[in-house]
Motif scaffolding. Structure first.
Motif, PDB file in Angstrom:
ATOM      1  N   GLY A  76       0.804  -1.220   0.000  1.00  0.00           N
ATOM      2  CA  GLY A  76       0.000   0.000   0.000  1.00  0.00           C
ATOM      3  C   GLY A  76       0.830   1.260   0.000  1.00  0.00           C
ATOM      4  N   LYS A  77       2.144   1.101  -0.199  1.00  0.00           N
ATOM      5  CA  LYS A  77       3.092   2.230  -0.217  1.00  0.00           C
ATOM      6  C   LYS A  77       3.091   2.984   1.113  1.00  0.00           C
ATOM      7  CE  LYS A  77       3.613   2.943  -5.154  1.00  0.00           C
ATOM      8  NZ  LYS A  77       3.662   3.913  -6.263  1.00  0.00           N
ATOM      9  N   ARG A  78       2.988   2.219   2.197  1.00  0.00           N
ATOM     10  CA  ARG A  78       3.039   2.810   3.534  1.00  0.00           C
ATOM     11  C   ARG A  78       4.292   2.406   4.296  1.00  0.00           C
ATOM     12  NH1 ARG A  78      -2.017   3.815   5.847  1.00  0.00           N
ATOM     13  NH2 ARG A  78      -3.554   4.417   4.266  1.00  0.00           N
ATOM     14  N   PHE A  79       5.152   1.565   3.704  1.00  0.00           N
ATOM     15  CA  PHE A  79       6.294   1.035   4.436  1.00  0.00           C
ATOM     16  C   PHE A  79       7.443   0.784   3.464  1.00  0.00           C
ATOM     17  CE2 PHE A  79       8.650  -2.327   6.754  1.00  0.00           C
ATOM     18  CZ  PHE A  79       8.783  -1.688   7.987  1.00  0.00           C
ATOM     19  N   PRO A  80       8.687   1.107   3.855  1.00  0.00           N
ATOM     20  CA  PRO A  80       9.828   0.939   2.936  1.00  0.00           C
ATOM     21  C   PRO A  80      10.244  -0.518   2.788  1.00  0.00           C
ATOM     22  CG  PRO A  80      10.581   1.763   5.063  1.00  0.00           C
ATOM     23  CD  PRO A  80       9.073   1.778   5.109  1.00  0.00           C
ATOM     24  N   ALA A  81      10.575  -0.907   1.579  1.00  0.00           N
ATOM     25  CA  ALA A  81      10.981  -2.285   1.304  1.00  0.00           C
ATOM     26  C   ALA A  81      12.228  -2.677   2.084  1.00  0.00           C
ATOM     27  CB  ALA A  81      11.213  -2.464  -0.190  1.00  0.00           C
ATOM     28  N   SER A  82      13.117  -1.724   2.338  1.00  0.00           N
ATOM     29  CA  SER A  82      14.386  -2.027   3.007  1.00  0.00           C
ATOM     30  C   SER A  82      14.199  -2.539   4.436  1.00  0.00           C
ATOM     31  CB  SER A  82      15.267  -0.778   3.032  1.00  0.00           C
ATOM     32  OG  SER A  82      14.616   0.279   3.727  1.00  0.00           O
ATOM     33  N   ASP A  83      13.067  -2.253   5.056  1.00  0.00           N
ATOM     34  CA  ASP A  83      12.842  -2.657   6.448  1.00  0.00           C
ATOM     35  C   ASP A  83      11.997  -3.925   6.577  1.00  0.00           C
ATOM     36  OD1 ASP A  83      14.262  -0.449   7.178  1.00  0.00           O
ATOM     37  OD2 ASP A  83      12.563   0.695   7.958  1.00  0.00           O
ATOM     38  N   ILE A  84      11.546  -4.490   5.459  1.00  0.00           N
ATOM     39  CA  ILE A  84      10.643  -5.646   5.532  1.00  0.00           C
ATOM     40  C   ILE A  84      11.312  -6.841   6.203  1.00  0.00           C
ATOM     41  CG2 ILE A  84       9.421  -7.384   4.175  1.00  0.00           C
ATOM     42  CD1 ILE A  84       8.732  -5.234   2.160  1.00  0.00           C
ATOM     43  N   ILE A  85      12.473  -7.254   5.730  1.00  0.00           N
ATOM     44  CA  ILE A  85      13.137  -8.446   6.261  1.00  0.00           C
ATOM     45  C   ILE A  85      13.509  -8.272   7.734  1.00  0.00           C
ATOM     46  CG2 ILE A  85      15.127  -9.982   6.073  1.00  0.00           C
ATOM     47  CD1 ILE A  85      12.992 -10.332   3.895  1.00  0.00           C
ATOM     48  N   PRO A  86      14.125  -7.149   8.148  1.00  0.00           N
ATOM     49  CA  PRO A  86      14.407  -6.990   9.588  1.00  0.00           C
ATOM     50  C   PRO A  86      13.155  -7.047  10.455  1.00  0.00           C
ATOM     51  CG  PRO A  86      15.651  -5.397   8.318  1.00  0.00           C
ATOM     52  CD  PRO A  86      14.717  -6.060   7.361  1.00  0.00           C
ATOM     53  N   TYR A  87      12.063  -6.441  10.006  1.00  0.00           N
ATOM     54  CA  TYR A  87      10.818  -6.487  10.776  1.00  0.00           C
ATOM     55  C   TYR A  87      10.323  -7.924  10.906  1.00  0.00           C
ATOM     56  CZ  TYR A  87       9.280  -1.674  11.748  1.00  0.00           C
ATOM     57  OH  TYR A  87       9.137  -0.421  12.281  1.00  0.00           O
ATOM     58  N   ILE A  88      10.341  -8.678   9.828  1.00  0.00           N
ATOM     59  CA  ILE A  88       9.842 -10.046   9.860  1.00  0.00           C
ATOM     60  C   ILE A  88      10.687 -10.916  10.789  1.00  0.00           C
ATOM     61  CG2 ILE A  88       9.537 -12.146   8.489  1.00  0.00           C
ATOM     62  CD1 ILE A  88       8.606 -10.393   6.182  1.00  0.00           C
ATOM     63  N   ILE A  89      11.996 -10.741  10.743  1.00  0.00           N
ATOM     64  CA  ILE A  89      12.868 -11.511  11.631  1.00  0.00           C
ATOM     65  C   ILE A  89      12.545 -11.208  13.089  1.00  0.00           C
ATOM     66  CG2 ILE A  89      15.256 -11.793  12.405  1.00  0.00           C
ATOM     67  CD1 ILE A  89      16.099 -11.381   9.468  1.00  0.00           C
ATOM     68  N   ALA A  90      12.380  -9.931  13.421  1.00  0.00           N
ATOM     69  CA  ALA A  90      12.047  -9.549  14.798  1.00  0.00           C
ATOM     70  C   ALA A  90      10.708 -10.145  15.221  1.00  0.00           C
ATOM     71  CB  ALA A  90      12.009  -8.020  14.919  1.00  0.00           C
ATOM     72  N   GLN A  91       9.734 -10.129  14.330  1.00  0.00           N
ATOM     73  CA  GLN A  91       8.417 -10.686  14.638  1.00  0.00           C
ATOM     74  C   GLN A  91       8.497 -12.189  14.875  1.00  0.00           C
ATOM     75  OE1 GLN A  91       6.602  -9.347  11.057  1.00  0.00           O
ATOM     76  NE2 GLN A  91       6.382  -7.236  11.762  1.00  0.00           N
TER      77      GLN A  91
END
Length: 243
Positions: A76-91
């Protein structure tokens, strides 16, 4: 913007709280049938975990707590692609730690077994609470996650009433659980599904693919559909404030 390491820790903590509160309520209620809270109680527990964390860490990390939410916000163009993998790992780390803590507490009751119902895993066929087949589980997870992301994107839109997004999101997750617990035990969240499945193993782990593919597909569709309806918006967190 809050530095990435602090946002990742907030995501880890928030996802830990989500799985502990949601899956923990299911596991401990099942362990004590006379005190059982039922589907409605478990659904409310999941909704309350998101609502409480949204107000607590939404201004820090956006309070995604869910790889599908992270990817849907990106779509939805609300979040940068560069942070996706770090966020998922933390989750994923937060969800797995919570599942381990639930197992630690639940194993203190005589007769407890680390079986699928012992950690509230998601599943279809023999692992579905209502015995629903693969195709029903897949469709349910896609549609439920689609609806969840539409609520998130809409309630955090800069044109939406300010400050009420966590309430709408928490209540929508409660509603989703009321609908879909009998079908899959409700995922709409790959991290929530992964933590318990990693500990239970076996068939729960074999079925885990569905609870990644279906929620992510539903989230991406929602991101595209909401952009079509409403246009692009500035990047907000889950409470509606810029991060």
């Amino acid at each position: 913007m809050v530095p990435l390491p602090k946002r990742l820790f907030a995501e880890l903590l928030g996802t830990f709280w989500l799985v502990l509160g949601g899956c923990g309520s299911a596991v401990f209620a099942a362990a004590f049938p006379s005190l059982g809270i039922g589907f409605a109680g478990v659904a409310l527990a999941f909704g309350l975990t998101v609502l409480t964390m949204a107000y607590s860490i939404g201004h820090i990390s956006g309070c995604h707590l869910n790889p599908a939410v992270t990817i849907g916000l990106w779509a939805g163009k609300r979040f940068p692609a560069s942070d996706i993998i770090p966020y998922i790992i933390a989750q994923l780390i937060g969800a797995t730690l919570a599942a381990a803590l639930i197992w630690c507490i639940a194993s203190g009751k005589p007769g407890y077994e680390l079986a699928p119902n012992g950690l509230a895993v998601d599943g279809y066929g023999p692992l579905s609470p209502g015995g629903y087949a693969l195709h029903a589980a897949f469709v349910c997870e896609v549609v439920m996650t689609f609806g969840f992301l539409i609520v998130i994107l809409g309630s955090t839109d800069t044109r939406a009433p300010s400050g009420f997004a966590p309430i709408a999101i928490g209540l929508s997750l409660t509603l989703i659980h009321l609908i879909s617990i009998p079908v899959t035990n409700t995922s709409v969240n790959p991290a929530r599904s992964t933590g318990p499945a990693l500990l239970v193993g076996g068939e729960a782990l074999h079925q885990l693919w569905l609870f990644w593919v279906a929620p992510i597909l539903g989230a991406i569709i929602a991101g595209v559909v909401y952009r079509f309806m409403a246009g692009d918006q500035p990047v907000p967190d889950i409470t509606g404030e810029p991060i």
